[in-house]
Design an enzyme around this catalytic site. Structure first.
Site, PDB file in Angstrom:
ATOM      1  N   GLU A   1       0.873  -1.193   0.000  1.00  0.00           N
ATOM      2  CA  GLU A   1       0.000   0.000   0.000  1.00  0.00           C
ATOM      3  C   GLU A   1       0.900   1.231   0.000  1.00  0.00           C
ATOM      4  OE1 GLU A   1      -3.486   1.157   0.151  1.00  0.00           O
ATOM      5  OE2 GLU A   1      -2.229   2.946  -0.025  1.00  0.00           O
TER       6      GLU A   1
ATOM      7  N   ASP B   1       5.371   1.689  -3.980  1.00  0.00           N
ATOM      8  CA  ASP B   1       4.587   1.601  -5.201  1.00  0.00           C
ATOM      9  C   ASP B   1       4.460   0.126  -5.627  1.00  0.00           C
ATOM     10  OD1 ASP B   1       4.003   3.560  -7.877  1.00  0.00           O
ATOM     11  OD2 ASP B   1       4.419   1.436  -8.253  1.00  0.00           O
TER      12      ASP B   1
ATOM     13  N   ASP C   1      -6.225  -4.430  -5.455  1.00  0.00           N
ATOM     14  CA  ASP C   1      -7.359  -3.789  -4.766  1.00  0.00           C
ATOM     15  C   ASP C   1      -7.114  -2.287  -4.809  1.00  0.00           C
ATOM     16  OD1 ASP C   1      -9.453  -3.096  -3.137  1.00  0.00           O
ATOM     17  OD2 ASP C   1      -8.607  -3.976  -1.314  1.00  0.00           O
TER      18      ASP C   1
ATOM     19  N   THR D   1      -7.554   1.912  -6.163  1.00  0.00           N
ATOM     20  CA  THR D   1      -8.535   2.970  -6.398  1.00  0.00           C
ATOM     21  C   THR D   1      -8.889   2.965  -7.883  1.00  0.00           C
ATOM     22  OG1 THR D   1      -6.782   4.540  -6.876  1.00  0.00           O
ATOM     23  CG2 THR D   1      -7.512   4.429  -4.591  1.00  0.00           C
TER      24      THR D   1
HETATM   25  N1  AG3 Z   1     -11.212  -0.120  -4.483  1.00  0.00           N
HETATM   26  C1  AG3 Z   1     -12.146   0.189  -5.528  1.00  0.00           C
HETATM   27  C2  AG3 Z   1     -12.829   1.492  -5.317  1.00  0.00           C
HETATM   28  C3  AG3 Z   1     -13.326   2.139  -6.544  1.00  0.00           C
HETATM   29  C4  AG3 Z   1     -14.476   2.995  -6.232  1.00  0.00           C
HETATM   30  N2  AG3 Z   1     -14.623   4.045  -7.170  1.00  0.00           N
HETATM   31  C5  AG3 Z   1     -15.346   5.135  -6.923  1.00  0.00           C
HETATM   32  N3  AG3 Z   1     -16.000   5.271  -5.807  1.00  0.00           N
HETATM   33  N4  AG3 Z   1     -15.391   6.075  -7.800  1.00  0.00           N
HETATM   34  C6  AG3 Z   1     -11.652  -0.093  -3.174  1.00  0.00           C
HETATM   35  C7  AG3 Z   1     -10.651  -0.417  -2.164  1.00  0.00           C
HETATM   36  C8  AG3 Z   1     -11.282  -1.171  -1.063  1.00  0.00           C
HETATM   37  N5  AG3 Z   1     -10.375  -2.017  -0.392  1.00  0.00           N
END
Ligand code: AG3
Length: 279
Positions: free
Chosen positions: A106, A137, A159, A161
């Protein structure tokens, strides 16, 4: 007081949640982080204005992201999560007793700190002795594994963003190729690849990149009410087992969403999603 959080999911679409309390709000150095207590979905992590996870609907995301590859692999022992600083994916990986080492890569230590403070139901597994947390990274870390500087993985879960900032490269074919080289024989990569309703080009592009990189690629779905479009995609690439014929064991802990039947059903795609991936 009437306090609402609004995410602009696209320039033409928003989602709003009534907020009971702001638990944390700050710039981490990487991004703007908020943890909000919502009336409808419990505590919620927001990064740069985008909902990442809520206590109530997160199982439909983390359990499907993690248990599909983990139950497909015959014996996942060394596993990794790229992103996922809230800890939800690691928590699910630890429900597989075969796991000896789980590495969380992370980039933003602020996310892990906030999750430990405010989201214990997600982050509890981060204290487990099988877990190693690295703040770097994900692309650089996986490149080191691919070059043999660090030991390879059986399962890698991305996982991330949305594809913004440091996460952009995590949706690229070059990254998938690096991860392929970072896997043991029979290894599996799964990446969250956004919504087939609102991110159609991305779903097509990431699936095709996965299919060019791995001998076997498949797309599967879950439903996450707080994410744009609600219907959510995961792209899986495998060097060995086919997720339609899982070789491993289902999770050994309680699940709210995943079942072995749902594992298989998740690969049954609506016509418009089949079309997106050229099926
Ligand atoms: N990962 C994906 C989140 C994407 C949501 N997009 C948005 N809200 N525009 C989430 C991480 C959870 N562990």
């Amino acid at each position: 007081m009437d306090l609402w959080f609004t995410e602009e999911q696209t320039p033409l679409l928003t989602i709003g949640l009534k907020v009971r309390k702001v638990l944390e709000y700050r710039q981490t150095g990487y991004q703007e982080l908020a943890v909000l207590e919502t009336e409808q979905y419990g505590r919620m992590l927001v990064l740069d204005g985008c909902i990442q996870t809520t206590e109530v609907d997160e199982p439909s995301y983390h359990e499907m992201l993690v248990h599909v590859p983990m139950a497909t692999h015959p014996n996942p022992r060394r596993v990794a999560v790229v992103g996922g600083g809230d800890g939800g994916s690691i928590r699910e990986m630890l429900k597989h007793p075969s796991v000896e080492e789980a590495v969380l890569i992370e980039i933003d230590a602020g996310v892990v700190e906030a999750a430990k403070r405010w989201l214990p139901s997600l982050s509890s597994g981060l204290e487990d002795k099988r877990v190693q947390i690295v703040h770097t990274d994900g692309k650089e870390y996986m490149a080191k594994v691919a070059q043999g500087e660090l030991p390879p993985f059986d399962v890698v879960v991305v996982d991330s963003t949305d594809p913004v900032k440091a996460a952009t490269g995590l949706f690229s074919e070059a990254f998938y190729q690096t991860v392929r080289q970072a896997l043991n024989p029979d290894g599996i990569l799964v990446a969250q690849t956004e919504s087939p309703w609102v991110n159609q080009d991305l779903v097509t592009g990431t699936y095709q990149a996965m299919a060019r990189t791995f001998p076997l690629a498949r797309l599967y779905l879950s439903v996450v009410p707080t994410y744009p479009g609600g219907l959510w995609c995961f792209a899986l690439g495998s060097l060995g087992p086919d997720p339609l014929e899982p070789q491993g064991k289902p999770p050994q802990g309680p699940c709210k969403y995943y079942t072995p039947e749902l594992h298989k059903a998740a690969f049954v795609l609506p016509a418009f999603v089949q079309e997106l991936i050229g099926g």
